[in-house]
Design a protein around this motif. Structure first.
Motif: not given
Length: 333
Positions: A112-137
């Motif tokens: 959070r900051n004064s202008k907005n808040f961000t909700v992030r979603f991250m894989p428990a393991t693995g590379d976020v830039n190369a997700p499997t189709a199932a994880f992406r979905t």
């Protein structure tokens, strides 16, 4: 995770996919899955479920359209969030903690900051830039649910300021329609950014009660209206609208996407059956309005919002057109 799998199978049935065939292809024992002590679905089975759901539906965005239609109450966490939260910020904070009840593959965090808040979603393991189709979905599912629930907690259609994904989406218009914001590509990030003023907004706990009542209404109507089991397009559209009418009735464009049709094709096919989409949508609204008002438990303004009307006056005009009387007059009968 098993709750998500059951919801995907139920959605596939709405899309005219044979549940037994889908489960067989995915290596899932549906009878065992329904038991409370069922072992968790494996990653391989989940990957196969998304793959064969996409193939059998003929819809390359099967997972995204599922995300747009899923009822979060069916996943078993909304009630816990509502019952322990007073504001949208508290609800989201609790959602972060409860996310692990649905899956161990994804975790959430909030900044959070004064202008907005961000909700992030991250894989428990693995590379976020190369997700499997199932994880992406899966992550897209959680992102859409978050948008819908922020809206649902306030009974208002909320759009994020920004949607960030670590890849270029295959259909920008479809993603923009479902996420209510055009996605932007940013390496290493699945994120939703909302205006800061939503954080301290009080939530409307009656919304969860309305949703629970709606789910009971859907089950009751399935039993009471055998004529609605006819498998023509208008019946499928009617049943889909009824089962997914949480936070209003979806547009013609959204409905067409869920049936993997263009809006023009959906209109044409319905016309061949002698009905217009708006007529079906109004029939669902009327049915739900009569049920909600007859319960005597909810304010008219909340009911009008649930049915997709931004103003009580618009709902009143529609109700008078359906019944010949105003909602207040109907209440007093």
């Amino acid at each position: 995770m098993n709750q998500i799998v059951l919801a995907v199978i139920a959605y596939a049935v709405q899309r005219d996919i044979d549940a037994a065939k889908l489960c067989q292809l995915a290596g899932i024992n549906l009878t065992a899955l329904k038991k409370t002590d069922a072992p968790p679905v494996t990653q391989q089975q989940l990957d196969a479920l998304w793959l064969h759901g996409t193939q059998l539906s003929g819809d390359p965005l099967f997972g995204l359209h599922f995300a747009a239609s899923v009822q979060p109450a069916a996943l078993g966490v909304v009630g816990q969030i509502v019952q322990t939260s007073a504001t949208v910020g508290e609800a989201l904070t609790h959602a972060v903690a409860l996310a692990r009840q649905l899956t161990e593959q994804c975790r959430m965090e909030i900044a959070r900051n004064s202008k907005n808040f961000t909700v992030r979603f991250m894989p428990a393991t693995g590379d976020v830039n190369a997700p499997t189709a199932a994880f992406r979905t899966l992550v897209e599912l959680f992102m859409v649910i978050t948008i819908h629930e922020v809206s649902g907690l306030m009974l208002a259609k909320i759009a994020p300021l920004t949607v960030r994904l670590p890849y270029n989406v295959p259909d920008v218009a479809a993603y923009e329609q479902i996420f209510r914001c055009r996605p932007t590509k940013r390496a290493g990030e699945y994120a939703l950014v909302f205006d800061a003023h939503y954080w301290d907004e009080p939530i409307l706990t009656a919304n969860y009660e309305l949703q629970t009542m709606l789910l009971k209404k859907v089950a009751a109507m399935t039993q009471q209206e055998p004529a609605k089991t006819v498998n023509n397009l208008q019946t499928r559209v009617y049943n889909y609208l009824l089962a997914n009418s949480y936070l209003g009735i979806i547009s013609l464009e959204e409905m067409a996407a869920n049936f993997n049709l263009s809006p023009r094709s959906l209109q044409r096919k319905l016309k061949e059956e002698g009905v217009k989409y708006q007529e079906i949508a109004d029939a669902v609204r009327k049915s739900l309005a009569l049920y909600y008002i007859s319960s005597g438990s909810y304010q008219l303004k909340d009911i009008s919002y649930m049915l997709g009307y931004n103003e009580l006056s618009a709902f009143t005009r529609a109700f008078r057109r359906w019944t010949g009387s105003s909602p207040l007059q109907y209440q007093s009968l």
